[in-house]
Motif scaffolding. Structure first.
Motif, PDB file in Angstrom:
ATOM      1  N   VAL A   1       0.862  -1.185   0.000  1.00  0.00           N
ATOM      2  CA  VAL A   1       0.000   0.000   0.000  1.00  0.00           C
ATOM      3  C   VAL A   1       0.900   1.238   0.000  1.00  0.00           C
ATOM      4  O   VAL A   1       1.813   1.329   0.827  1.00  0.00           O
ATOM      5  N   ALA A   2       0.667   2.169  -0.911  1.00  0.00           N
ATOM      6  CA  ALA A   2       1.532   3.353  -0.992  1.00  0.00           C
ATOM      7  C   ALA A   2       0.692   4.603  -1.163  1.00  0.00           C
ATOM      8  O   ALA A   2      -0.113   4.704  -2.094  1.00  0.00           O
ATOM      9  N   LYS A   3       0.898   5.547  -0.265  1.00  0.00           N
ATOM     10  CA  LYS A   3       0.160   6.825  -0.370  1.00  0.00           C
ATOM     11  C   LYS A   3       1.130   7.913  -0.812  1.00  0.00           C
ATOM     12  O   LYS A   3       2.042   8.272  -0.077  1.00  0.00           O
ATOM     13  N   PRO A   4       0.966   8.432  -2.036  1.00  0.00           N
ATOM     14  CA  PRO A   4       1.834   9.528  -2.476  1.00  0.00           C
ATOM     15  C   PRO A   4       1.481  10.817  -1.718  1.00  0.00           C
ATOM     16  O   PRO A   4       0.379  10.932  -1.179  1.00  0.00           O
ATOM     17  N   PRO A   5       2.404  11.785  -1.670  1.00  0.00           N
ATOM     18  CA  PRO A   5       2.197  12.982  -0.848  1.00  0.00           C
ATOM     19  C   PRO A   5       1.284  14.004  -1.504  1.00  0.00           C
ATOM     20  O   PRO A   5       1.666  15.147  -1.728  1.00  0.00           O
ATOM     21  N   ILE A   6       0.091  13.587  -1.859  1.00  0.00           N
ATOM     22  CA  ILE A   6      -0.889  14.516  -2.420  1.00  0.00           C
ATOM     23  C   ILE A   6      -2.206  14.285  -1.689  1.00  0.00           C
ATOM     24  O   ILE A   6      -2.441  13.194  -1.181  1.00  0.00           O
ATOM     25  N   SER A   7      -3.032  15.316  -1.654  1.00  0.00           N
ATOM     26  CA  SER A   7      -4.306  15.169  -0.955  1.00  0.00           C
ATOM     27  C   SER A   7      -5.442  15.147  -1.958  1.00  0.00           C
ATOM     28  O   SER A   7      -5.437  15.907  -2.922  1.00  0.00           O
ATOM     29  N   VAL A   8      -6.396  14.277  -1.717  1.00  0.00           N
ATOM     30  CA  VAL A   8      -7.557  14.186  -2.594  1.00  0.00           C
ATOM     31  C   VAL A   8      -8.794  14.270  -1.714  1.00  0.00           C
ATOM     32  O   VAL A   8      -8.887  13.582  -0.704  1.00  0.00           O
ATOM     33  N   SER A   9      -9.729  15.137  -2.101  1.00  0.00           N
ATOM     34  CA  SER A   9     -10.967  15.203  -1.325  1.00  0.00           C
ATOM     35  C   SER A   9     -11.985  14.258  -1.952  1.00  0.00           C
ATOM     36  O   SER A   9     -12.152  14.225  -3.173  1.00  0.00           O
ATOM     37  N   THR A  10     -12.636  13.480  -1.093  1.00  0.00           N
ATOM     38  CA  THR A  10     -13.615  12.497  -1.576  1.00  0.00           C
ATOM     39  C   THR A  10     -14.707  13.212  -2.370  1.00  0.00           C
ATOM     40  O   THR A  10     -15.100  12.769  -3.454  1.00  0.00           O
ATOM     41  N   GLY A  11     -15.181  14.352  -1.846  1.00  0.00           N
ATOM     42  CA  GLY A  11     -16.251  15.106  -2.508  1.00  0.00           C
ATOM     43  C   GLY A  11     -15.841  15.549  -3.901  1.00  0.00           C
ATOM     44  O   GLY A  11     -16.610  15.425  -4.864  1.00  0.00           O
ATOM     45  N   GLU A  12     -14.596  16.015  -4.026  1.00  0.00           N
ATOM     46  CA  GLU A  12     -14.139  16.479  -5.344  1.00  0.00           C
ATOM     47  C   GLU A  12     -14.023  15.315  -6.329  1.00  0.00           C
ATOM     48  O   GLU A  12     -14.299  15.468  -7.516  1.00  0.00           O
ATOM     49  N   ALA A  13     -13.589  14.167  -5.847  1.00  0.00           N
ATOM     50  CA  ALA A  13     -13.452  13.008  -6.741  1.00  0.00           C
ATOM     51  C   ALA A  13     -14.830  12.593  -7.283  1.00  0.00           C
ATOM     52  O   ALA A  13     -14.993  12.381  -8.491  1.00  0.00           O
ATOM     53  N   TYR A  14     -15.831  12.532  -6.405  1.00  0.00           N
ATOM     54  CA  TYR A  14     -17.179  12.161  -6.861  1.00  0.00           C
ATOM     55  C   TYR A  14     -17.736  13.248  -7.791  1.00  0.00           C
ATOM     56  O   TYR A  14     -18.365  12.945  -8.803  1.00  0.00           O
ATOM     57  N   GLY A  15     -17.480  14.524  -7.452  1.00  0.00           N
ATOM     58  CA  GLY A  15     -17.933  15.642  -8.297  1.00  0.00           C
ATOM     59  C   GLY A  15     -17.282  15.567  -9.676  1.00  0.00           C
ATOM     60  O   GLY A  15     -17.932  15.761 -10.713  1.00  0.00           O
ATOM     61  N   GLY A  16     -15.988  15.249  -9.695  1.00  0.00           N
ATOM     62  CA  GLY A  16     -15.249  15.120 -10.955  1.00  0.00           C
ATOM     63  C   GLY A  16     -15.811  13.988 -11.795  1.00  0.00           C
ATOM     64  O   GLY A  16     -15.892  14.082 -13.030  1.00  0.00           O
ATOM     65  N   TYR A  17     -16.228  12.921 -11.136  1.00  0.00           N
ATOM     66  CA  TYR A  17     -16.798  11.780 -11.869  1.00  0.00           C
ATOM     67  C   TYR A  17     -18.129  12.184 -12.509  1.00  0.00           C
ATOM     68  O   TYR A  17     -18.384  11.890 -13.680  1.00  0.00           O
ATOM     69  N   ASP A  18     -18.974  12.905 -11.772  1.00  0.00           N
ATOM     70  CA  ASP A  18     -20.257  13.365 -12.326  1.00  0.00           C
ATOM     71  C   ASP A  18     -20.020  14.238 -13.556  1.00  0.00           C
ATOM     72  O   ASP A  18     -20.716  14.134 -14.562  1.00  0.00           O
ATOM     73  N   LYS A  19     -19.002  15.100 -13.449  1.00  0.00           N
ATOM     74  CA  LYS A  19     -18.694  16.016 -14.559  1.00  0.00           C
ATOM     75  C   LYS A  19     -18.231  15.204 -15.779  1.00  0.00           C
ATOM     76  O   LYS A  19     -18.657  15.447 -16.911  1.00  0.00           O
ATOM     77  N   LEU A  20     -17.377  14.230 -15.521  1.00  0.00           N
ATOM     78  CA  LEU A  20     -16.864  13.394 -16.612  1.00  0.00           C
ATOM     79  C   LEU A  20     -18.009  12.680 -17.331  1.00  0.00           C
ATOM     80  O   LEU A  20     -18.072  12.651 -18.563  1.00  0.00           O
ATOM     81  N   ILE A  21     -18.948  12.150 -16.552  1.00  0.00           N
ATOM     82  CA  ILE A  21     -20.070  11.426 -17.154  1.00  0.00           C
ATOM     83  C   ILE A  21     -20.940  12.387 -17.970  1.00  0.00           C
ATOM     84  O   ILE A  21     -21.348  12.066 -19.099  1.00  0.00           O
ATOM     85  N   SER A  22     -21.183  13.603 -17.450  1.00  0.00           N
ATOM     86  CA  SER A  22     -21.999  14.545 -18.231  1.00  0.00           C
ATOM     87  C   SER A  22     -21.287  14.919 -19.522  1.00  0.00           C
ATOM     88  O   SER A  22     -21.915  15.026 -20.578  1.00  0.00           O
TER      89      SER A  22
END
Ligand code: ATP
Length: 322
Positions: free
Chosen positions: A193-214
């Protein structure tokens, strides 16, 4: 009644993650296979004789800005854990005390000390798992005697992954995360398991997915750009038949289309794991943590060393399913 007890809060990875719709209240409907890993936060619950809730943090929690050159298991944890009422531990403790303890024991209070080992904002459900451990801890410490099913019903009101974290192990998660089916244990294997030193917000990831689908739906070449969905049912079948290769062949996380697009480190980590002999590798949850599944410990250790030597991630673990 015991004066204090300890609980472990295990991290999870997703072996597949699909988004199949949206509820009217905005929650995404998911189908995903979850697996808990032996990377855990430790929580100690102590009874107090004043009606208050204290949440304390033990250990080393950075501010998310530094890259740790010594990438070792869990000795540095990036991100911030709130210690006030925003902490899920605090929210769970208040809910349990208000609904089930203070009516019988109005002077009871609790001090909860958290030692954080699970990477934060990493797609490993650290906060949800702490919440699940808090439900169990308070249930036991104050002899509330609620069943897991009751704790799960309360848990989903605070976070969609909390019911699964109460259940743990290998499970199929559906609905918004509250429809759970326990699955058999995976055949023996190792997880890197490896976590790179970047932060991802769960809300933004789901929002980005909705945008991609639209965008895909609005584009003319719908067929070409279509995002692939994981074969969740096939993966579940492979788990039932103890077919590790079949499980790994079906690794697919639709949120990776969004997070990996913004963060090339994710594909890079996957490549290192695959070249190092992983059966397969994938991003967990909303990311950015990447994991590889290995049937050889030596191969997992070689990939671990490469990731550490090349400073590709600052929190790296070799672990097993629990
Ligand atoms: P998930 O996989 O469920 O999306 P995650 O692993 O991506 O979760 P968490 O580590 O749970 O993310 O943390 C997300 C945010 O939640 C943190 O940035 C923090 O502000 C907040 N938080 C609240 N309580 C906790 C907790 N006990 N531990 C960690 N984070 C917490």
């Amino acid at each position: 009644m015991e004066k204090s007890i300890s609980k472990k809060a295990y991290a999870k990875v997703n072996l597949s993650l699909d988004i199949v719709g949206r509820r009217e209240d905005g929650y995404h409907l998911v189908r995903m296979v979850m697996q808990s890993l032996d990377i855990a936060d430790d929580l100690v619950f102590e009874r107090l004789d004043t009606p208050k809730i204290e949440v304390l943090l033990n250990g080393n929690v950075g501010d998310g800005s530094e890259m740790n050159s010594e990438a070792t298991s869990g000795d540095k944890n990036l991100g911030r854990v709130p210690l006030d009422e925003d902490n899920l531990i605090y929210k769970v403790a208040r809910l349990m005390l208000e609904q089930h303890v203070w009516k019988r024991q109005p002077d009871a209070g609790v001090r909860i000390t958290l030692t954080k080992n699970i990477p934060i904002a990493a797609g490993m459900a650290g906060g949800s798992s702490d919440a699940a451990a808090t439900f169990r801890g308070i249930n036991e410490l104050f002899e509330v005697s609620l069943l897991d099913k009751d704790l799960m019903d309360m848990g989903v009101t605070l976070g969609a992954d909390i019911p699964y974290c109460i259940m743990g192990g290998t499970a199929l998660s559906e609905g918004i995360g509250e429809e759970l089916t326990r699955l058999p244990e995976l055949p023996d294997c190792y997880f890197l398991v490896a976590k790179p030193p970047i932060s991802v917000s769960t809300g933004e990831a789901y929002g980005g997915y909705d945008k991609l689908i639209s965008e895909i739906e609005a584009s003319e070449d719908k067929g070409k750009k279509k995002v692939k969905s994981p074969d969740v049912d096939g993966q579940v079948d492979a788990i039932y038949s103890g077919d590790l290769q079949g499980v790994a062949d079906r690794f697919l996380n639709v949120l990776e289309y969004v997070t990996a697009e913004n963060h090339p480190e994710i594909k890079e980590l996957e490549r290192i794991m695959l070249e190092g002999g992983a059966i397969n590798s994938m991003m967990s949850g909303s990311g950015p943590t990447v994991f590889g599944m290995y049937d050889s410990l030596e191969a997992a250790e070689a990939s671990y060393r490469k990731i550490v030597d090349e400073k590709k991630a600052n929190q790296v673990f070799i672990t097993k399913a629990v």
